[in-house]
Motif scaffolding. Structure first.
Motif, PDB file in Angstrom:
ATOM      1  N   VAL A  35      10.691  -2.418  -4.319  1.00 27.94           N
ATOM      2  CA  VAL A  35       9.647  -1.828  -5.169  1.00 27.94           C
ATOM      3  C   VAL A  35       9.409  -0.376  -4.766  1.00 27.94           C
ATOM      4  O   VAL A  35       9.262   0.509  -5.625  1.00 27.94           O
ATOM      5  CB  VAL A  35       8.344  -2.643  -5.066  1.00 27.94           C
ATOM      6  N   ILE A  36       9.360  -0.108  -3.465  1.00 29.09           N
ATOM      7  CA  ILE A  36       9.165   1.269  -2.998  1.00 29.09           C
ATOM      8  C   ILE A  36      10.288   2.165  -3.514  1.00 29.09           C
ATOM      9  O   ILE A  36      10.041   3.284  -4.000  1.00 29.09           O
ATOM     10  CB  ILE A  36       9.099   1.312  -1.459  1.00 29.09           C
ATOM     11  N   GLY A  37      11.518   1.677  -3.445  1.00 27.12           N
ATOM     12  CA  GLY A  37      12.639   2.458  -3.965  1.00 27.12           C
ATOM     13  C   GLY A  37      12.515   2.726  -5.449  1.00 27.12           C
ATOM     14  O   GLY A  37      12.781   3.841  -5.917  1.00 27.12           O
ATOM     15  N   ALA A  38      12.090   1.709  -6.197  1.00 23.39           N
ATOM     16  CA  ALA A  38      11.923   1.881  -7.640  1.00 23.39           C
ATOM     17  C   ALA A  38      10.792   2.847  -7.959  1.00 23.39           C
ATOM     18  O   ALA A  38      10.883   3.641  -8.912  1.00 23.39           O
ATOM     19  CB  ALA A  38      11.650   0.519  -8.298  1.00 23.39           C
ATOM     20  N   VAL A  39       9.747   2.818  -7.154  1.00 26.39           N
ATOM     21  CA  VAL A  39       8.616   3.729  -7.364  1.00 26.39           C
ATOM     22  C   VAL A  39       9.038   5.171  -7.128  1.00 26.39           C
ATOM     23  O   VAL A  39       8.697   6.073  -7.909  1.00 26.39           O
ATOM     24  CB  VAL A  39       7.436   3.353  -6.433  1.00 26.39           C
ATOM     25  N   VAL A  40       9.780   5.397  -6.061  1.00 28.07           N
ATOM     26  CA  VAL A  40      10.238   6.759  -5.767  1.00 28.07           C
ATOM     27  C   VAL A  40      11.119   7.268  -6.899  1.00 28.07           C
ATOM     28  O   VAL A  40      10.969   8.413  -7.361  1.00 28.07           O
ATOM     29  CB  VAL A  40      10.999   6.786  -4.428  1.00 28.07           C
ATOM     30  N   GLY A  79       0.814  -1.218   0.000  1.00 34.40           N
ATOM     31  CA  GLY A  79       0.000   0.000   0.000  1.00 34.40           C
ATOM     32  C   GLY A  79       0.840   1.256   0.000  1.00 34.40           C
ATOM     33  O   GLY A  79       0.473   2.267  -0.610  1.00 34.40           O
ATOM     34  N   VAL A  80       1.999   1.228   0.687  1.00 27.69           N
ATOM     35  CA  VAL A  80       2.914   2.373   0.659  1.00 27.69           C
ATOM     36  C   VAL A  80       3.410   2.611  -0.766  1.00 27.69           C
ATOM     37  O   VAL A  80       3.443   3.753  -1.251  1.00 27.69           O
ATOM     38  CB  VAL A  80       4.111   2.136   1.607  1.00 27.69           C
ATOM     39  N   ALA A  81       3.791   1.520  -1.454  1.00 23.59           N
ATOM     40  CA  ALA A  81       4.285   1.659  -2.838  1.00 23.59           C
ATOM     41  C   ALA A  81       3.213   2.246  -3.743  1.00 23.59           C
ATOM     42  O   ALA A  81       3.474   3.177  -4.518  1.00 23.59           O
ATOM     43  CB  ALA A  81       4.732   0.294  -3.364  1.00 23.59           C
ATOM     44  N   TYR A  82       1.988   1.727  -3.648  1.00 25.50           N
ATOM     45  CA  TYR A  82       0.905   2.231  -4.507  1.00 25.50           C
ATOM     46  C   TYR A  82       0.550   3.669  -4.138  1.00 25.50           C
ATOM     47  O   TYR A  82       0.241   4.491  -5.014  1.00 25.50           O
ATOM     48  CB  TYR A  82      -0.332   1.341  -4.368  1.00 25.50           C
ATOM     49  N   GLY A  83       0.592   3.978  -2.829  1.00 22.73           N
ATOM     50  CA  GLY A  83       0.278   5.336  -2.397  1.00 22.73           C
ATOM     51  C   GLY A  83       1.318   6.338  -2.861  1.00 22.73           C
ATOM     52  O   GLY A  83       0.972   7.440  -3.312  1.00 22.73           O
ATOM     53  N   LEU A  84       2.596   5.965  -2.760  1.00 22.02           N
ATOM     54  CA  LEU A  84       3.650   6.858  -3.240  1.00 22.02           C
ATOM     55  C   LEU A  84       3.554   7.050  -4.753  1.00 22.02           C
ATOM     56  O   LEU A  84       3.806   8.150  -5.267  1.00 22.02           O
ATOM     57  CB  LEU A  84       5.025   6.299  -2.865  1.00 22.02           C
TER      58      LEU A  84
END
Length: 277
Positions: A261-266, A186-191
């Motif tokens: 994934v979060i890092g890649a999203v950012v 959810g953090v990844a999708y939210g970011l």
């Protein structure tokens, strides 16, 4: 008048059969209770998202701003680029999970027998589910939370992510680790939403994470078997590594890849195609 002696074997068999039926009935009852609880949590989460969404929509209309832009569903910025980036990120992450778990001896994989028609149908379902979740849990919930929190986007993302994680807590095989993993999803999708101003990057991530995990690789998806996949997977454990009955999202390999994934999203949200006005 004589009587027939009871065969002790029949008595033992009847007792075992009775106990098995009682255990099966109790197990089915627990499954139904979990399904009912999961449905209630899902409905409550969606109702909360709708309430915050209505708050945000009223604010946009009062200010004369387009609702479609606020919800992140406007398509004037060619959403396919962001969808494609999301698919590449999540697909690559799931492939890494598959390889690491095989090398670690957590799973064994043999050739599967995929059904293209069934997998295509599941793919359509997952795409629709991803869009619904992104509109409700990101476009509506995060937007409304941002408004209520005075524009604090990160706080809104974290709260929405926790709600999203809790909607998975009653799925088969769920654990505190799996809830944390889904919350990080959810953090990844939210970011992806707040960085691009659109739901499309998150929708691509969400769809590919589930589709590659299940119908492509044959892994369990949040406690659900989805399609046959290219591989037949045997989970060898331990559960803390592979996630057990919940699938990779419930193990530390899947958890670690959430951070990747979060890092890649950012990175992609800042440097790649942006939907912000």
């Amino acid at each position: 008048r004589g009587f027939r002696r009871r065969n002790p074997r029949n008595s033992v068999y009847s007792a075992i059969k009775g106990d098995s039926q009682k255990s099966l009935a109790a197990g089915n009852a627990r499954v139904r209770e979990k399904m009912d609880a999961g449905a209630i949590v899902q409905l409550v989460a969606y109702a909360v998202a709708l309430a915050f969404g209505i708050l945000a929509i009223r604010n946009w209309r009062r200010r004369g701003e387009p609702v479609s832009a606020g919800l992140g569903i406007a398509v004037n910025r060619k959403p396919w680029a962001n969808i494609g980036i999301g698919i590449l990120i999540a697909g690559a992450a799931m492939a890494v999970i598959f390889v690491v778990e095989r090398l670690a001896g957590g799973i064994a994989a043999s050739s599967g027998a995929p059904d293209l028609g069934t997998d295509a149908g599941i793919g359509l379902f997952l795409a629709g589910n991803a869009l619904i979740d992104e509109v409700l849990m990101r476009g509506m919930l995060i937007s409304g939370l941002c408004l209520a929190l005075g524009g604090r986007q990160i706080a809104a993302v974290l709260i929405a992510a926790a709600v999203f994680g809790m909607t998975h807590m009653f799925f088969a095989g769920a654990s505190p680790l799996s809830v944390l993993s889904n919350s990080l999803g959810g953090v990844a999708y939210g970011l992806a939403f707040v960085l691009t101003g659109r739901i499309w990057l998150g929708a691509g991530l969400h769809f590919a994470w589930n589709f590659v995990q299940g119908p492509v690789l044959g892994l369990i998806v949040s406690g659900h078997a989805l399609g046959a996949g290219l591989f037949r997977i045997d989970d060898l454990g331990p559960n803390w590594l592979t996630g057990g009955a919940y699938g990779p999202e419930g193990g530390i390999v899947g958890l670690a890849m959430r951070f990747a994934v979060i890092g890649a999203v950012v990175t992609s949200g800042r440097l790649a195609v942006s939907g912000k006005p």
